[in-house]
Design an enzyme around this catalytic site. Structure first.
Site, PDB file in Angstrom:
ATOM      1  N   ASN A 188      -0.242 -15.950   2.796  1.00  0.00           N
ATOM      2  CA  ASN A 188       0.449 -16.396   4.000  1.00  0.00           C
ATOM      3  C   ASN A 188       0.202 -17.881   4.217  1.00  0.00           C
ATOM      4  O   ASN A 188      -0.597 -18.498   3.500  1.00  0.00           O
ATOM      5  CB  ASN A 188      -0.045 -15.619   5.232  1.00  0.00           C
ATOM      6  N   ARG A 191      -4.066  -3.248   0.326  1.00  0.00           N
ATOM      7  CA  ARG A 191      -2.864  -3.929  -0.133  1.00  0.00           C
ATOM      8  C   ARG A 191      -2.597  -3.615  -1.603  1.00  0.00           C
ATOM      9  O   ARG A 191      -1.435  -3.482  -2.014  1.00  0.00           O
ATOM     10  CB  ARG A 191      -2.998  -5.438   0.055  1.00  0.00           C
ATOM     11  N   ARG A 244      12.207  -4.737   3.380  1.00  0.00           N
ATOM     12  CA  ARG A 244      10.759  -4.685   3.515  1.00  0.00           C
ATOM     13  C   ARG A 244      10.386  -4.390   4.967  1.00  0.00           C
ATOM     14  O   ARG A 244      10.999  -4.918   5.886  1.00  0.00           O
ATOM     15  CB  ARG A 244      10.148  -6.016   3.077  1.00  0.00           C
ATOM     16  N   HIS A 283       7.827  -8.921   6.153  1.00  0.00           N
ATOM     17  CA  HIS A 283       8.318  -9.963   5.235  1.00  0.00           C
ATOM     18  C   HIS A 283       9.750  -9.690   4.784  1.00  0.00           C
ATOM     19  O   HIS A 283      10.141 -10.024   3.662  1.00  0.00           O
ATOM     20  CB  HIS A 283       7.398 -10.095   4.013  1.00  0.00           C
ATOM     21  N   ARG A 337      11.223   0.944  -2.190  1.00  0.00           N
ATOM     22  CA  ARG A 337      12.354   0.031  -1.983  1.00  0.00           C
ATOM     23  C   ARG A 337      13.320   0.029  -3.155  1.00  0.00           C
ATOM     24  O   ARG A 337      14.535   0.109  -2.968  1.00  0.00           O
ATOM     25  CB  ARG A 337      11.837  -1.400  -1.778  1.00  0.00           C
ATOM     26  N   ARG A 340       8.247 -16.866  -3.115  1.00  0.00           N
ATOM     27  CA  ARG A 340       9.061 -16.325  -2.024  1.00  0.00           C
ATOM     28  C   ARG A 340       8.352 -16.617  -0.710  1.00  0.00           C
ATOM     29  O   ARG A 340       7.198 -16.246  -0.512  1.00  0.00           O
ATOM     30  CB  ARG A 340       9.281 -14.817  -2.150  1.00  0.00           C
ATOM     31  N   TYR A 355       1.217  -2.270  -1.722  1.00  0.00           N
ATOM     32  CA  TYR A 355       2.305  -3.102  -2.244  1.00  0.00           C
ATOM     33  C   TYR A 355       3.002  -2.413  -3.414  1.00  0.00           C
ATOM     34  O   TYR A 355       4.232  -2.398  -3.491  1.00  0.00           O
ATOM     35  CB  TYR A 355       1.773  -4.473  -2.669  1.00  0.00           C
TER      36      TYR A 355
END
Length: 746
Positions: free
Chosen positions: A189, A399, A113, A116, A410, A153, A403
């Site tokens: 957060n 976001r 990432r 994060h 990824r 997470r 995301y």
């Protein structure tokens, strides 16, 4: 259909809702209210474990009874030596096993990432106890009978995957609830605000705070010119600066960390009415932090400190818990504040809108495989369920796009098929193909509409998602709302609300960070921005930088919030439960002194660890043993919330204590403001050798228990209820904030 009364007291007026239904594979529905209570409890116990049962189907148990094979199933006879032409000849290309091993190894890594990257995860469950009846149709927020599988997470934000846990940084707090209506991700957060208001600035922010591009230094921190150049010049960061310079940015543990959804979201009820909501996670153990010297040392002593702490607690059955709280604002009250609800650099002070706790999150299961269950988990802020919607927060809008997009980069377009990302409810899409598609679909018509009416849509009244029909007025332009342009008020509110030791720590944090900036213009711009918050704060920080000047004082409104301080904030929790205590023993220690302490602390849910010259059984003076897990060399006082030194059964015992590691442990824990205790003939060693001059002479000779500077002494009395009660009280307070330690170096 007749409405049923919702069990559990509601925070709101309406106490009725439509009957709740379970969805069966055959699309058979039945009214849950018709199920006997005992049977309903049994059903929910199974449903709450749904994610584990799903994950178990993808988990392989490999042991001595499962022989090694190739990826295509051929059993392997030799895996240590490659096939070659003669004992000293060249390796031959036909060795498929050699090629398979090396090729797979060459491609094992996926892109980490961008932010994060370093994290830890755990599974658990969420149980609603106070329904939001009348505010939303989302079952997870209205049905108190359900136990919902959960996954969390935690992460640092700035550092790479291999960086340390204890750095100064915001922490990610991403929660997934595997509900009956789909995955709900609250991707937040441990700080309720952010650096920027608009996602278009996220690129600039991350480029600025990441290691400087010419030398890739520093790792996982903002203590460098580029970071403070950006923050000094960009006014949107003013409020967030206060949070990251505070102790919030160096949490003691993931278990002792708040979580925030950051953004304002919407709840939608059956009539389509919208209510604004902000989400909070409040730890049962309270919100607590490291001290800076402790954080610096842990980064080298145990870079995995936070992930180890979480893993060990769950393995020990000390399951971390949080309350889910909500701040509710009626749509018609949106503009009654002096800030904009859509501005992610602002919070809603709890003094204005209280947080109402509605459910409990418990983490009770560690991952089986880190890569598949933590590294490949893919959170998306767009993952919401019917009865919810997004606000027009411009950072949230970005976001929602980014995301989803970054997960494709990824782990591929079919990331939703990875087991940890799958919902537990039935799911079906018209998506097809793509790399690593692992599901064969019998449906021949992957489009809508189709002649078979396959995958029909669901009307909102039957549970289909419906976006809130927000009415917007205005012209297309690059501009924020007028309240977005005020940047200082809440930064002042935060600083004003801090206790004296917290303010002192903020000054030290600024001085450390800016001392790593080597361009005076960067330091000057940072001081100028600090001066907007508080003139005295700017003057204190500037004492470390003779080249900068502090401008004229700017007005500080003087307002405080009762809820922001970790030292004396309202609703802060102080408990000894979940704390880790190191008890130091050497051969010949007094079993009669240590055993009552161990039993009392364990009964109070304290995690007790013994530290000794070696691991394994350590023999007491009477022949009994305690098992040591830590040694004087493989641990430091930083690994524990508090330390205790046990005396011995004869007068020669204190001679064993005269070791540099042990003296350092006492001085270090003392400097870090931790509770300390000593018993028997270890008392005089603490007072005379470790900390001479810090205690009155009477503590060594008194017939009673004494407490000075947060250190508990029991030189000659038995260890009973009084000792353990006083010790637990000191342990629960987290730090001895009034201890004077300027003269201590450790």
């Amino acid at each position: 259909m007749a409405a049923v009364v919702q069990q559990g007291e509601s925070l709101f007026q309406s106490q009725t809702r439509s009957p709740c239904y379970y969805s069966l594979p055959e699309s058979v529905y039945f009214d849950v209210s018709l199920i006997p209570p005992d049977a309903l409890t049994a059903v929910n116990a199974v449903a709450g474990d749904a994610k584990k049962r799903q994950m178990d189907t993808f988990t392989k148990d490999e042991n001595k009874d499962t022989p090694l094979t190739s990826y295509f199933g051929t059993k392997i006879a030799e895996t240590d030596i490659a096939l070659r032409a003669g004992a000293r000849g060249p390796t031959v290309l036909e060795d498929f096993h050699n090629r398979e091993k090396i090729s797979h190894f060459d491609h094992e890594r996926i892109p980490e990432r961008v932010v994060h990257a370093r994290g830890a995860g755990a599974f658990g469950e969420f149980k609603l106890h106070t329904p939001l009846t009348g505010l939303t149709t989302a079952k997870i927020l209205t049905d108190t009978s359900k136990v919902t599988p959960a996954y969390v997470r935690f992460s640092t934000v700035n550092g790479s995957r291999g960086s340390a846990d204890s750095v100064r940084d915001p922490r990610g707090f991403a929660v997934r609830l595997y509900s009956d209506e789909g995955n709900w991700d609250i991707v937040g957060n441990n700080i309720p605000v952010f650096f920027i208001q608009d996602a278009i600035k996220f690129v600039d922010l991350v480029h600025a705070v990441k290691p400087e591009p010419h030398n890739e230094i520093p790792q996982a921190q903002t203590a460098h010119d580029n970071a403070w150049d950006f923050m000094g010049l960009h006014p949107q960061t003013t409020h967030m600066q206060q949070w990251i310079m505070s102790d919030r940015a160096i949490p003691r543990s993931f278990r002792m960390m708040q979580g925030f959804g950051v953004h304002t979201f919407r709840l939608i009820n059956e009539e389509g009415k919208s209510t604004f909501v902000k989400y909070h996670w409040s730890p049962h153990l309270g919100t607590h932090s490291l001290v800076w010297d402790e954080a610096l040392k842990l980064a080298g002593q145990d870079p995995d400190f936070h992930r180890r702490d979480l893993w060990d607690a769950i393995e020990a059955g000390a399951y971390p818990k949080w309350e889910l709280g909500v701040q509710i604002v009626k749509e018609e009250d949106e503009h009654k504040f002096d800030f904009d609800l859509l501005d992610a650099t602002k919070l809603i002070p709890e003094d204005l809108v209280p947080v109402q706790n509605i459910g409990t999150l418990t983490l009770n299961r560690n991952p089986v495989d880190y890569f598949t269950e933590v590294e490949q988990v893919a959170f998306c802020t767009q993952h919401i369920v019917p009865g919810m919607d997004f606000s027009s927060d411009p950072l949230l809008a970005g976001r929602n796009f980014s995301y989803f997009d970054t997960q494709i980069s990824r782990i591929g377009i079919n990331f939703s098929d990875i087991p940890v990302n799958r919902p537990v409810c039935p799911f079906a899409t018209n998506a097809r193909d793509g790399a690593m598609n692992m599901t064969s679909k019998a449906n021949r018509t992957a489009y809508h509409p189709n002649r078979f009416d396959a995958l029909p849509t669901t009307a909102p009244a039957q549970g289909g998602f419906k976006s809130y029909p927000e009415v917007m007025a205005g012209i297309k332009e690059r501009i924020h709302g007028p309240k977005f342009n005020e940047f200082v008020s809440q930064a002042q509110l935060f600083y004003n609300s801090m206790s004296a030791p917290e303010k002192k720590n903020i000054v030290s944090a600024y001085q450390f960070e800016l001392s790593k900036c080597y361009e005076t213009v960067v330091q000057q711009n940072a001081i100028d921005r600090i001066n907007l918050i508080d003139h005295d704060l700017a003057l204190q920080v500037a004492t470390a930088f003779p080249s900068v000047k502090v401008g004229e004082a700017k007005p500080n409104h003087g307002q405080k919030s009762a809820f922001l301080s970790q030292v004396d904030g309202k609703n802060q929790i102080f408990t000894a439960a979940g704390r880790k205590v190191g008890i130091y023993i050497l051969p010949g220690y007094s079993y009669a002194q240590v055993e009552p302490i161990k039993l009392a602390l364990t009964a109070a849910s304290v995690i007790v660890k013994f530290v000794a010259p070696a691991t394994g059984p350590i023999k007491a003076g009477n022949g009994n043993t305690q098992i040591a897990e830590f040694t004087f060399e493989n641990s430091r006082s930083t690994h524990f919330d508090s330390i205790i030194f046990i005396g011995g059964d004869d007068d020669s015992y204190p001679k064993q204590l005269k070791q540099g590691r042990l003296i350092h442990a006492v001085r270090e824990a003392y400097m870090h403001l931790k509770a300390i205790a000593a018993t028997g003939n270890a008392v005089s060693w603490v007072t005379d050798i470790c900390l001479p001059g810090d205690f009155s002479p009477e503590v060594k000779t008194t017939e009673s228990i004494s407490l000075e500077n947060g250190v508990l002494f029991a030189p000659s009395v038995g260890i009973g209820a009084e000792f353990t009660a006083k010790y637990l009280d000191g342990l629960s307070k987290h730090r001895v904030w009034d201890r004077e330690v300027e003269h201590i170096a450790a």
